[in-house]
Write a protein that holds these residues in place. Structure first.
Motif, PDB file in Angstrom:
ATOM      1  N   ILE A  48      39.502  32.396  29.189  1.00 59.56           N
ATOM      2  CA  ILE A  48      40.252  31.337  30.071  1.00 59.56           C
ATOM      3  C   ILE A  48      39.139  30.418  30.545  1.00 59.56           C
ATOM      4  N   TYR A  49      38.151  31.046  30.908  1.00 54.58           N
ATOM      5  CA  TYR A  49      36.810  30.156  31.149  1.00 54.58           C
ATOM      6  C   TYR A  49      36.385  29.295  29.885  1.00 54.58           C
ATOM      7  N   THR A  50      36.372  29.550  28.763  1.00 54.94           N
ATOM      8  CA  THR A  50      36.151  29.075  27.564  1.00 54.94           C
ATOM      9  C   THR A  50      36.926  27.664  27.533  1.00 54.94           C
ATOM     10  N   CYS A  51      38.231  27.769  27.739  1.00 56.65           N
ATOM     11  CA  CYS A  51      39.336  26.928  27.612  1.00 56.65           C
ATOM     12  C   CYS A  51      38.829  25.917  28.581  1.00 56.65           C
ATOM     13  N   TYR A  52      38.786  26.354  30.035  1.00 55.36           N
ATOM     14  CA  TYR A  52      38.187  25.381  31.084  1.00 55.36           C
ATOM     15  C   TYR A  52      36.992  24.607  30.619  1.00 55.36           C
ATOM     16  N   ASP A  53      36.263  25.346  30.095  1.00 52.87           N
ATOM     17  CA  ASP A  53      34.755  24.686  29.875  1.00 52.87           C
ATOM     18  C   ASP A  53      34.878  23.656  28.620  1.00 52.87           C
ATOM     19  N   GLU A  54      35.655  23.830  27.908  1.00 50.18           N
ATOM     20  CA  GLU A  54      35.895  23.108  26.643  1.00 50.18           C
ATOM     21  C   GLU A  54      36.874  21.994  26.984  1.00 50.18           C
ATOM     22  N   TYR A  55      37.834  22.229  27.581  1.00 50.73           N
ATOM     23  CA  TYR A  55      39.118  21.183  27.778  1.00 50.73           C
ATOM     24  C   TYR A  55      39.507  20.778  29.132  1.00 50.73           C
ATOM     25  N   GLY A  56      38.869  21.485  29.924  1.00 56.04           N
ATOM     26  CA  GLY A  56      38.919  20.981  31.492  1.00 56.04           C
ATOM     27  C   GLY A  56      40.191  21.406  32.042  1.00 56.04           C
ATOM     28  N   VAL A  57      41.014  22.377  31.516  1.00 56.57           N
ATOM     29  CA  VAL A  57      42.281  22.682  31.970  1.00 56.57           C
ATOM     30  C   VAL A  57      42.177  24.266  32.357  1.00 56.57           C
ATOM     31  N   ALA A  58      42.801  24.198  33.647  1.00 56.46           N
ATOM     32  CA  ALA A  58      42.651  25.654  34.350  1.00 56.46           C
ATOM     33  C   ALA A  58      43.998  26.501  33.820  1.00 56.46           C
ATOM     34  N   ILE A  59      43.786  27.851  33.272  1.00 53.47           N
ATOM     35  CA  ILE A  59      44.798  28.604  33.225  1.00 53.47           C
ATOM     36  C   ILE A  59      44.807  29.576  34.064  1.00 53.47           C
ATOM     37  N   PHE A  60      46.199  29.975  34.545  1.00 58.33           N
ATOM     38  CA  PHE A  60      46.204  31.255  35.592  1.00 58.33           C
ATOM     39  C   PHE A  60      47.558  32.109  35.102  1.00 58.33           C
ATOM     40  N   TYR A  61      47.351  33.575  35.494  1.00 61.17           N
ATOM     41  CA  TYR A  61      48.645  34.263  35.128  1.00 61.17           C
ATOM     42  C   TYR A  61      49.141  35.069  36.332  1.00 61.17           C
ATOM     43  N   GLU A  62      48.483  34.537  37.530  1.00 62.80           N
ATOM     44  CA  GLU A  62      49.094  34.877  38.880  1.00 62.80           C
ATOM     45  C   GLU A  62      49.131  33.775  39.785  1.00 62.80           C
ATOM     46  N   ASP A  63      50.422  33.661  40.452  1.00 65.19           N
ATOM     47  CA  ASP A  63      50.555  32.584  41.209  1.00 65.19           C
ATOM     48  C   ASP A  63      49.680  32.311  42.313  1.00 65.19           C
ATOM     49  N   THR A  64      49.143  33.198  42.872  1.00 72.07           N
ATOM     50  CA  THR A  64      48.016  33.220  44.059  1.00 72.07           C
ATOM     51  C   THR A  64      46.744  32.871  43.380  1.00 72.07           C
ATOM     52  N   ILE A  65      46.379  31.466  43.472  1.00 74.50           N
ATOM     53  CA  ILE A  65      45.192  31.315  42.644  1.00 74.50           C
ATOM     54  C   ILE A  65      43.771  31.133  43.399  1.00 74.50           C
ATOM     55  N   GLY A  66      43.976  31.534  44.887  1.00 75.19           N
ATOM     56  CA  GLY A  66      42.602  31.542  45.562  1.00 75.19           C
ATOM     57  C   GLY A  66      43.154  31.934  47.133  1.00 75.19           C
ATOM     58  N   ARG A  67      42.122  32.190  47.717  1.00 73.74           N
ATOM     59  CA  ARG A  67      42.152  32.508  49.175  1.00 73.74           C
ATOM     60  C   ARG A  67      40.967  31.958  49.942  1.00 73.74           C
ATOM     61  N   VAL A  68      41.242  31.541  51.086  1.00 77.87           N
ATOM     62  CA  VAL A  68      39.642  31.078  52.089  1.00 77.87           C
ATOM     63  C   VAL A  68      40.135  31.607  53.549  1.00 77.87           C
ATOM     64  N   GLN A  69      39.164  32.001  54.328  1.00 73.85           N
ATOM     65  CA  GLN A  69      39.162  32.225  55.746  1.00 73.85           C
ATOM     66  C   GLN A  69      39.260  30.762  56.329  1.00 73.85           C
ATOM     67  N   THR A  70      40.254  30.590  57.183  1.00 72.78           N
ATOM     68  CA  THR A  70      40.405  29.385  58.055  1.00 72.78           C
ATOM     69  C   THR A  70      39.858  29.390  59.304  1.00 72.78           C
ATOM     70  N   GLY A  71      39.662  30.814  59.838  1.00 73.87           N
ATOM     71  CA  GLY A  71      39.214  31.070  61.271  1.00 73.87           C
ATOM     72  C   GLY A  71      39.554  32.327  61.655  1.00 73.87           C
ATOM     73  N   THR A  72      39.748  32.848  62.856  1.00 69.75           N
ATOM     74  CA  THR A  72      39.866  34.191  63.613  1.00 69.75           C
ATOM     75  C   THR A  72      41.074  33.896  64.575  1.00 69.75           C
ATOM     76  N   SER A  73      41.652  34.813  64.661  1.00 69.33           N
ATOM     77  CA  SER A  73      42.599  35.004  65.890  1.00 69.33           C
ATOM     78  C   SER A  73      42.094  35.401  66.876  1.00 69.33           C
ATOM     79  N   PHE A  74      42.665  35.588  68.143  1.00 66.18           N
ATOM     80  CA  PHE A  74      42.155  35.965  69.519  1.00 66.18           C
ATOM     81  C   PHE A  74      41.495  37.349  69.471  1.00 66.18           C
ATOM     82  N   ASP A  75      42.311  38.327  68.596  1.00 65.09           N
ATOM     83  CA  ASP A  75      41.817  39.956  68.395  1.00 65.09           C
ATOM     84  C   ASP A  75      40.685  39.967  67.440  1.00 65.09           C
ATOM     85  N   GLY A  76      40.188  38.755  66.707  1.00 65.52           N
ATOM     86  CA  GLY A  76      39.170  38.874  65.962  1.00 65.52           C
ATOM     87  C   GLY A  76      39.800  38.965  64.372  1.00 65.52           C
ATOM     88  N   THR A  77      40.916  39.186  64.165  1.00 61.37           N
ATOM     89  CA  THR A  77      41.619  38.937  62.951  1.00 61.37           C
ATOM     90  C   THR A  77      41.430  37.803  62.066  1.00 61.37           C
TER      91      THR A  77
END
Length: 322
Positions: A48-77
């Motif tokens: 998949i990376y070689t396709c992206y590197d050569e043609y600039g098109v991402a390919i995914f086989y799972e619908d969740t393509i990333g995650r990132v922490q945006t902060g913490t709750s009051f209890d530290g979660t």
């Protein structure tokens, strides 16, 4: 009163401290490139990376393509943002009806990615750039017809080869193509390419496409009834009771197929009747055919249908401009 003021003051201080802590640890995902692919030791992900590197098109086989922490709750979660591909949303519509089943067959996924790399990505026009490809075992899409008196409702989903949404081009039938003939694989490539190319044509070549539509519209021009305007051929229920359009084979009207969206008599369409395709469906079948066949193969198949040949020439000219 003093006790109330004191407690209010303490609460304000705690809120301010918590805000400072959250702001300091907060991660913004506004600038995250969710479609960037990194190399991997995993064979599938590396391909998949070689396709992206050569043609600039991402390919995914799972619908969740990333995650990132945006902060913490009051209890530290940790508070997380999950980026999930939306297969329903377009700029003007969101129907929440399209669905899919993710593929877990890594061997089939590998073969599909190899197919994209050899038969699809090199043939994309320079001005056509899919946001990304999302590989699924099933790609179920829903559409409406224009004929509300006959089918004014959403019908059971179509098992599509491919579907273009704003965030992704969803590709189906991964894991179900293994034993298909080369001709079916050629149609598979055509459908995938047509999903993106058709949208490009609709959005940027509406004026030029009118010539394509008019070729079918002008096969038979019904008499204008008093107080009404000419009816379009597109979406018409074509049978012997239609007073505006003579009942004849869809190829004679310049269509490669009748509507696959709604046709209760599709087993005897040439005898009992059929529903003419909508404009976008008609366009997509011709773009698919452009990529599925060579020009010589296509014209040999439809040598007796002058309107189809003329419509093909219009599409060929437009696609080659992209």
């Amino acid at each position: 009163m003093k006790r109330f003021l004191y407690m209010s003051f303490v609460c304000l201080i705690l809120m301010a401290c918590n805000k400072d802590e959250n702001e300091e640890g907060k991660v913004s995902y506004a600038d995250v490139d969710w479609y960037a692919i990194e190399d991997s030791d995993d064979p599938l992900d590396h391909l998949i990376y070689t396709c992206y590197d050569e043609y600039g098109v991402a390919i995914f086989y799972e619908d969740t393509i990333g995650r990132v922490q945006t902060g913490t709750s009051f209890d530290g979660t940790p508070r997380m943002h999950y980026e999930v591909l939306d297969v329903n949303y377009m700029i003007t519509t969101k129907n929440d009806q399209n669905s899919y089943t993710e593929s877990r067959d890594r061997e089939a996924l590998m073969k599909t990615v190899e197919f994209l790399k050899t038969d699809v990505l090199p043939r994309l026009p320079g001005s056509v750039q899919p946001r990304c490809y999302f590989l699924t075992d099933s790609c179920i899409t829903y559409r409406k017809t224009y004929i509300t008196r006959v089918a004014g409702k959403i019908i059971e989903g179509c098992d599509d080869f491919a579907w273009r949404a704003l965030a992704t081009t969803m590709i189906g039938r991964v894991g179900r193509m293994e034993n298909e003939l080369p001709s079916v694989w050629a149609k598979y490539a055509g459908e995938i390419l047509a999903a993106d190319v058709t949208l490009k044509l609709v959005n940027h070549y509406a004026f030029e496409l009118q010539e394509f539509y008019d070729l079918s519209e002008n096969v038979h021009v019904p008499e204008v009834l008093s107080g009404s305007s000419k009816k379009t051929i597109y979406g018409q229920r074509m049978n012997r009771s239609n007073r505006d359009y003579p009942f004849q084979h869809w190829n004679l009207y310049g269509f490669l197929n009748f509507s696959e969206v709604y046709n209760p008599d599709n087993q005897d369409a040439d005898r009992k009747g059929y529903t003419a395709p909508l404009q976008t469906d008609d366009l997509r079948t011709f773009v698919t055919a452009y990529y599925q066949y060579t020009e010589e193969e296509f014209k040999a198949l439809y040598t007796d249908y002058e309107v189809i040949l003329a419509k093909y020439d219009v599409i060929k000219k437009l696609v080659e401009k992209l």
